[in-house]
Motif scaffolding. Sequence first.
Motif, PDB file in Angstrom:
ATOM      1  N   GLN A 227     -16.885  -1.693   2.974  1.00 45.78           N
ATOM      2  CA  GLN A 227     -15.466  -2.022   2.814  1.00 45.78           C
ATOM      3  C   GLN A 227     -14.902  -1.312   1.589  1.00 45.78           C
ATOM      4  OE1 GLN A 227     -14.061  -6.064   3.541  1.00 45.78           O
ATOM      5  NE2 GLN A 227     -12.895  -6.004   1.623  1.00 45.78           N
ATOM      6  N   TYR A 228     -13.743  -0.626   1.784  1.00 43.86           N
ATOM      7  CA  TYR A 228     -13.099   0.133   0.718  1.00 43.86           C
ATOM      8  C   TYR A 228     -11.621  -0.233   0.633  1.00 43.86           C
ATOM      9  CZ  TYR A 228     -17.258   3.075   0.779  1.00 43.86           C
ATOM     10  OH  TYR A 228     -18.552   3.519   0.722  1.00 43.86           O
ATOM     11  N   LYS A 229     -11.106  -0.234  -0.591  1.00 44.76           N
ATOM     12  CA  LYS A 229      -9.685  -0.477  -0.824  1.00 44.76           C
ATOM     13  C   LYS A 229      -8.941   0.840  -0.684  1.00 44.76           C
ATOM     14  CE  LYS A 229      -6.325  -3.227  -2.513  1.00 44.76           C
ATOM     15  NZ  LYS A 229      -5.885  -4.487  -1.874  1.00 44.76           N
ATOM     16  N   ASP A 230      -8.015   0.902   0.280  1.00 49.57           N
ATOM     17  CA  ASP A 230      -7.274   2.134   0.569  1.00 49.57           C
ATOM     18  C   ASP A 230      -5.778   1.820   0.565  1.00 49.57           C
ATOM     19  OD1 ASP A 230      -6.545   4.698   1.413  1.00 49.57           O
ATOM     20  OD2 ASP A 230      -6.749   4.153   3.531  1.00 49.57           O
ATOM     21  N   ASP A 231      -5.178   1.853  -0.613  1.00 53.92           N
ATOM     22  CA  ASP A 231      -3.772   1.457  -0.735  1.00 53.92           C
ATOM     23  C   ASP A 231      -2.907   2.491  -1.450  1.00 53.92           C
ATOM     24  OD1 ASP A 231      -4.859   1.179  -3.232  1.00 53.92           O
ATOM     25  OD2 ASP A 231      -4.147  -0.872  -3.569  1.00 53.92           O
ATOM     26  N   ASP A 232      -3.402   3.722  -1.576  1.00 52.02           N
ATOM     27  CA  ASP A 232      -2.661   4.745  -2.325  1.00 52.02           C
ATOM     28  C   ASP A 232      -1.884   5.720  -1.443  1.00 52.02           C
ATOM     29  OD1 ASP A 232      -3.499   3.753  -4.765  1.00 52.02           O
ATOM     30  OD2 ASP A 232      -5.292   5.028  -4.816  1.00 52.02           O
ATOM     31  N   TYR A 233      -2.105   5.675  -0.143  1.00 53.81           N
ATOM     32  CA  TYR A 233      -1.512   6.689   0.730  1.00 53.81           C
ATOM     33  C   TYR A 233      -0.143   6.251   1.233  1.00 53.81           C
ATOM     34  CZ  TYR A 233      -0.999   9.962   4.613  1.00 53.81           C
ATOM     35  OH  TYR A 233      -0.544  10.908   5.489  1.00 53.81           O
ATOM     36  N   ILE A 234       0.883   7.035   0.910  1.00 51.15           N
ATOM     37  CA  ILE A 234       2.257   6.760   1.321  1.00 51.15           C
ATOM     38  C   ILE A 234       2.856   8.040   1.893  1.00 51.15           C
ATOM     39  CG2 ILE A 234       4.581   6.155   0.519  1.00 51.15           C
ATOM     40  CD1 ILE A 234       3.257   4.437  -1.627  1.00 51.15           C
ATOM     41  N   VAL A 235       3.581   7.917   3.001  1.00 48.41           N
ATOM     42  CA  VAL A 235       4.309   9.036   3.601  1.00 48.41           C
ATOM     43  C   VAL A 235       5.800   8.774   3.434  1.00 48.41           C
ATOM     44  CG1 VAL A 235       4.874  10.216   5.754  1.00 48.41           C
ATOM     45  CG2 VAL A 235       2.511   9.575   5.279  1.00 48.41           C
ATOM     46  N   ARG A 236       6.537   9.785   2.999  1.00 52.52           N
ATOM     47  CA  ARG A 236       7.984   9.638   2.850  1.00 52.52           C
ATOM     48  C   ARG A 236       8.717  10.446   3.916  1.00 52.52           C
ATOM     49  NH1 ARG A 236      10.898   9.430  -2.845  1.00 52.52           N
ATOM     50  NH2 ARG A 236       9.719   7.470  -2.671  1.00 52.52           N
ATOM     51  N   ALA A 237       9.609   9.764   4.633  1.00 53.15           N
ATOM     52  CA  ALA A 237      10.491  10.420   5.597  1.00 53.15           C
ATOM     53  C   ALA A 237      11.790  10.781   4.890  1.00 53.15           C
ATOM     54  CB  ALA A 237      10.775   9.493   6.769  1.00 53.15           C
ATOM     55  N   GLY A 238      12.078  12.085   4.800  1.00 53.18           N
ATOM     56  CA  GLY A 238      13.301  12.564   4.170  1.00 53.18           C
ATOM     57  C   GLY A 238      14.318  13.026   5.190  1.00 53.18           C
ATOM     58  N   THR A 257      12.762   7.070   3.444  1.00 52.69           N
ATOM     59  CA  THR A 257      12.031   5.834   3.699  1.00 52.69           C
ATOM     60  C   THR A 257      10.547   6.103   3.557  1.00 52.69           C
ATOM     61  OG1 THR A 257      13.723   5.061   5.255  1.00 52.69           O
ATOM     62  CG2 THR A 257      11.543   4.049   5.419  1.00 52.69           C
ATOM     63  N   ASP A 258       9.833   5.193   2.885  1.00 54.37           N
ATOM     64  CA  ASP A 258       8.386   5.322   2.719  1.00 54.37           C
ATOM     65  C   ASP A 258       7.640   4.541   3.788  1.00 54.37           C
ATOM     66  OD1 ASP A 258       8.619   6.980   0.568  1.00 54.37           O
ATOM     67  OD2 ASP A 258       8.071   5.496  -0.943  1.00 54.37           O
ATOM     68  N   PHE A 259       6.485   5.124   4.239  1.00 52.14           N
ATOM     69  CA  PHE A 259       5.595   4.488   5.215  1.00 52.14           C
ATOM     70  C   PHE A 259       4.289   4.123   4.506  1.00 52.14           C
ATOM     71  CE2 PHE A 259       6.992   6.641   9.443  1.00 52.14           C
ATOM     72  CZ  PHE A 259       8.289   6.792   8.993  1.00 52.14           C
ATOM     73  N   ALA A 260       3.680   2.992   4.885  1.00 50.30           N
ATOM     74  CA  ALA A 260       2.339   2.626   4.433  1.00 50.30           C
ATOM     75  C   ALA A 260       1.665   1.801   5.516  1.00 50.30           C
ATOM     76  CB  ALA A 260       2.386   1.839   3.128  1.00 50.30           C
ATOM     77  N   ARG A 261       0.339   1.829   5.547  1.00 54.36           N
ATOM     78  CA  ARG A 261      -0.406   1.020   6.515  1.00 54.36           C
ATOM     79  C   ARG A 261      -0.358  -0.449   6.103  1.00 54.36           C
ATOM     80  NH1 ARG A 261      -5.077   4.653   8.930  1.00 54.36           N
ATOM     81  NH2 ARG A 261      -5.512   2.713   9.994  1.00 54.36           N
ATOM     82  N   SER A 262      -0.322  -1.349   7.098  1.00 52.64           N
ATOM     83  CA  SER A 262      -0.311  -2.775   6.784  1.00 52.64           C
ATOM     84  C   SER A 262      -1.682  -3.264   6.320  1.00 52.64           C
ATOM     85  CB  SER A 262       0.132  -3.586   8.004  1.00 52.64           C
ATOM     86  OG  SER A 262      -0.797  -3.451   9.075  1.00 52.64           O
ATOM     87  N   ASP A 263      -2.751  -2.606   6.743  1.00 52.72           N
ATOM     88  CA  ASP A 263      -4.109  -2.995   6.358  1.00 52.72           C
ATOM     89  C   ASP A 263      -4.630  -1.990   5.337  1.00 52.72           C
ATOM     90  OD1 ASP A 263      -6.671  -3.885   6.089  1.00 52.72           O
ATOM     91  OD2 ASP A 263      -7.198  -3.756   8.211  1.00 52.72           O
ATOM     92  N   ASP A 264      -4.752  -2.434   4.082  1.00 52.60           N
ATOM     93  CA  ASP A 264      -5.216  -1.523   3.036  1.00 52.60           C
ATOM     94  C   ASP A 264      -6.725  -1.597   2.825  1.00 52.60           C
ATOM     95  OD1 ASP A 264      -5.519  -3.936   1.777  1.00 52.60           O
ATOM     96  OD2 ASP A 264      -4.108  -3.542   0.147  1.00 52.60           O
ATOM     97  N   GLN A 265      -7.456  -2.174   3.785  1.00 51.45           N
ATOM     98  CA  GLN A 265      -8.912  -2.207   3.720  1.00 51.45           C
ATOM     99  C   GLN A 265      -9.483  -1.333   4.839  1.00 51.45           C
ATOM    100  OE1 GLN A 265     -10.536  -3.722   1.303  1.00 51.45           O
ATOM    101  NE2 GLN A 265      -8.762  -4.774   0.418  1.00 51.45           N
ATOM    102  N   PHE A 266     -10.381  -0.438   4.472  1.00 54.69           N
ATOM    103  CA  PHE A 266     -11.079   0.411   5.435  1.00 54.69           C
ATOM    104  C   PHE A 266     -12.489  -0.161   5.579  1.00 54.69           C
ATOM    105  CE2 PHE A 266     -11.975   5.202   6.472  1.00 54.69           C
ATOM    106  CZ  PHE A 266     -12.182   4.856   7.792  1.00 54.69           C
ATOM    107  N   ARG A 267     -12.824  -0.664   6.773  1.00 52.56           N
ATOM    108  CA  ARG A 267     -14.083  -1.372   6.989  1.00 52.56           C
ATOM    109  C   ARG A 267     -14.846  -0.773   8.167  1.00 52.56           C
ATOM    110  NH1 ARG A 267      -9.829  -4.881   7.320  1.00 52.56           N
ATOM    111  NH2 ARG A 267      -9.498  -6.361   5.616  1.00 52.56           N
TER     112      ARG A 267
END
Length: 279
Positions: A227-238, A257-267
């Motif tokens: 299990q890893y914490k993965d909460d740094d990746y964001i995509v911006r729609a311009g 607008t910024d996009f992010a995954r709802s689940d920040d855990q990679f398991r």
Amino acid sequence: MRSLYMLTLAAGTAALALAGPAFAQDTEKAPFDGVYVGGTIGFDAQPNDGNETILFDRNLDGNFGDTVTTGTGANAFSRGFCGGAATSTANIACRNDKDNISYSARIGFDKQFGNIVAGVVGEFGKSQIRDSVSAFSTTPASYTMTREIDYDANLRLRLGYAANTTLFYATGGPAYAKLDHSFTTSNGLNSFTGSGDDDAWGFVAGGGIEQKLGRNFSIGLEYLYNQYKDDDYIVRAGAGTAPATNPFILPPNTTGTDFARSDDQFRWHSVRATAQFRF
């Protein structure tokens, strides 16, 4: 996936069962004492993440969970989400996340006290799994965020019980992974930024069985939960070439607008065969 698990477990159990009697003559007082090197190969499987979604930060305040609306106030993503990579823009259709093989090299040290074995092991390797989530807008268009593993490493403690030349053990410790993120979309109007490698920290834990084959060599079967914490990746729609009525750049915030995954855990779960050479 279940058949691969059963095949791996059956092969490993049979090998260990045959190995024990064949090498019962190994009468070392401490067969699991000292330094060893080795490797693993196995199969990694992810838990079901069908309820995962993509979250939006419409006003770019760093808080995700906003609703992206059209010029009429309707939800621009009312078509929904799926826990996989989009295969169509006409329908909410996704292919399953990719479960696959993994492999690693290891070095460790054990100290045996009677039947009790305590030690530490470090590993460096790679998993071939891939995890995606997709959103579907009313345009219609699809938006997919994907993460894969460039490489991973961990440093674990081991504690076990040795029954002659067979070791049963539990193991766990901190872990690191270099993740490769990517983003794909069928939207050709807006601009999208955000991809590449990120550092992720977490832990691994599990257990296994190791069987000595003579004085220096051993094989085993091991399970690990990762299990890893993965909460740094964001995509911006311009804005890109989209009109001013585009939902991602509607006033009062026309930046994007910024996009992010709802689940920040990679398991994921790992079942693997191991081989060690002890010095």
